[in-house]
Design a protein around this motif. Structure first.
Motif, short mmCIF file in Angstrom:
data_model
loop_
_atom_site.label_atom_id
_atom_site.label_comp_id
_atom_site.label_asym_id
_atom_site.label_seq_id
_atom_site.Cartn_x
_atom_site.Cartn_y
_atom_site.Cartn_z
N LEU A 60 13.88 75.70 133.98
CA LEU A 60 13.52 74.90 132.82
C LEU A 60 14.20 73.53 132.87
CD1 LEU A 60 12.10 74.75 130.04
CD2 LEU A 60 14.19 75.70 129.05
N VAL A 61 15.48 73.51 133.25
CA VAL A 61 16.21 72.24 133.35
C VAL A 61 15.57 71.35 134.41
CG1 VAL A 61 18.39 71.22 134.11
CG2 VAL A 61 18.40 73.07 132.45
N LYS A 62 15.18 71.92 135.54
CA LYS A 62 14.54 71.13 136.61
C LYS A 62 13.23 70.51 136.12
CE LYS A 62 16.51 73.61 140.50
NZ LYS A 62 16.27 74.53 141.60
N GLU A 63 12.44 71.31 135.42
CA GLU A 63 11.15 70.80 134.93
C GLU A 63 11.34 69.76 133.82
OE1 GLU A 63 8.07 71.25 136.21
OE2 GLU A 63 9.21 72.26 137.80
N LEU A 64 12.28 69.99 132.93
CA LEU A 64 12.54 68.99 131.88
C LEU A 64 13.08 67.70 132.50
CD1 LEU A 64 14.10 71.21 129.07
CD2 LEU A 64 11.84 70.14 129.09
N TYR A 65 13.93 67.82 133.50
CA TYR A 65 14.47 66.66 134.20
C TYR A 65 13.33 65.86 134.85
CZ TYR A 65 17.04 63.95 137.69
OH TYR A 65 17.53 62.94 138.47
N ARG A 66 12.41 66.58 135.48
CA ARG A 66 11.27 65.91 136.12
C ARG A 66 10.42 65.18 135.08
NH1 ARG A 66 6.15 67.25 137.14
NH2 ARG A 66 6.40 69.38 136.40
N ALA A 67 10.20 65.82 133.93
CA ALA A 67 9.40 65.21 132.87
C ALA A 67 10.12 63.98 132.29
CB ALA A 67 9.14 66.22 131.76
N ILE A 68 11.44 64.04 132.18
CA ILE A 68 12.21 62.90 131.69
C ILE A 68 12.12 61.75 132.67
CG2 ILE A 68 14.56 62.09 131.24
CD1 ILE A 68 15.10 64.93 130.07
N LYS A 69 12.26 62.03 133.96
CA LYS A 69 12.22 60.97 134.98
C LYS A 69 10.84 60.34 135.09
CE LYS A 69 16.32 60.57 136.06
NZ LYS A 69 16.98 59.34 135.69
N GLN A 70 9.80 61.11 134.82
CA GLN A 70 8.44 60.57 134.87
C GLN A 70 8.08 59.81 133.60
OE1 GLN A 70 5.92 63.93 135.70
NE2 GLN A 70 6.36 63.86 137.89
N GLY A 71 8.94 59.89 132.58
CA GLY A 71 8.68 59.18 131.33
C GLY A 71 7.82 59.94 130.35
N VAL A 72 7.52 61.20 130.64
CA VAL A 72 6.70 62.01 129.74
C VAL A 72 7.51 62.39 128.50
CG1 VAL A 72 5.43 64.19 129.53
CG2 VAL A 72 5.34 62.88 131.66
N VAL A 73 8.80 62.65 128.68
CA VAL A 73 9.68 63.07 127.60
C VAL A 73 10.77 62.02 127.41
CG1 VAL A 73 11.33 64.83 126.87
CG2 VAL A 73 9.27 65.50 128.09
N SER A 74 10.95 61.57 126.16
CA SER A 74 12.02 60.62 125.89
C SER A 74 13.20 61.29 125.20
CB SER A 74 11.51 59.46 125.04
OG SER A 74 11.03 59.96 123.81
N GLU A 75 12.92 62.29 124.35
CA GLU A 75 13.98 63.08 123.72
C GLU A 75 13.42 64.44 123.35
OE1 GLU A 75 15.38 61.09 120.23
OE2 GLU A 75 13.71 61.76 119.02
N LEU A 76 14.33 65.40 123.20
CA LEU A 76 13.93 66.76 122.87
C LEU A 76 14.63 67.21 121.60
CD1 LEU A 76 14.36 68.16 126.46
CD2 LEU A 76 12.20 68.04 125.25
N ASP A 77 13.85 67.66 120.63
CA ASP A 77 14.46 68.20 119.41
C ASP A 77 14.38 69.73 119.44
OD1 ASP A 77 11.75 68.46 119.03
OD2 ASP A 77 11.76 67.81 116.96
N GLY A 78 15.01 70.35 118.48
CA GLY A 78 15.08 71.80 118.46
C GLY A 78 13.73 72.48 118.34
N LEU A 79 12.86 71.94 117.51
CA LEU A 79 11.54 72.54 117.32
C LEU A 79 10.72 72.49 118.60
CD1 LEU A 79 9.59 73.84 115.33
CD2 LEU A 79 8.80 71.57 114.72
#
Length: 115
Positions: A60-79
């Motif tokens: 999960l961390v690897k995939e979230l990291y990839r999404a952050i680096k690609q600019g798909v995700v800027s921040e993650l909230d609890g929901l």
């Protein structure tokens, strides 16, 4: 032939230096993902996933990291994290918290009830 060997040795040395330089610049994906968590609920959910599902946590961390680096995700909230966890089949439940807010300020139950 000596010149060819010398060239290969120089090329191998150059590759070793570039690999070590790249390793020193590498970011820790877990730290990058942690820095993008926007609230304490998100931190709590990530910690619960890490404890309960350690093998899935790394993925999960690897995939979230990839999404952050690609600019798909800027921040993650609890929901959002909770939705992701439930969509991949993880049984994660955040702790239940009851908060009393009076005039925009969090207060204890006695003050909220006016006693």
């Amino acid at each position: 032939m000596k010149l060819y060997k010398k060239y290969l040795a120089k090329l191998a040395n150059k590759n070793e230096n570039s690999v070590s330089a790249k390793e020193s610049v590498r970011e820790d994906p877990e730290k990058v993902v942690q820095s993008k968590l926007s609230d304490e609920r998100a931190e709590e959910i990530m910690e619960k996933i890490k404890i309960k599902y350690p093998e899935i946590y790394d993925l999960l961390v690897k995939e979230l990291y990839r999404a952050i680096k690609q600019g798909v995700v800027s921040e993650l909230d609890g929901l959002t994290l909770l939705s992701i966890a439930h969509s991949i089949g993880l049984d994660i439940r955040p702790d239940l918290r009851i908060r009393f807010v009076k005039n925009g300020k969090e207060v204890d139950m006695k003050e909220y009830l006016g006693k």
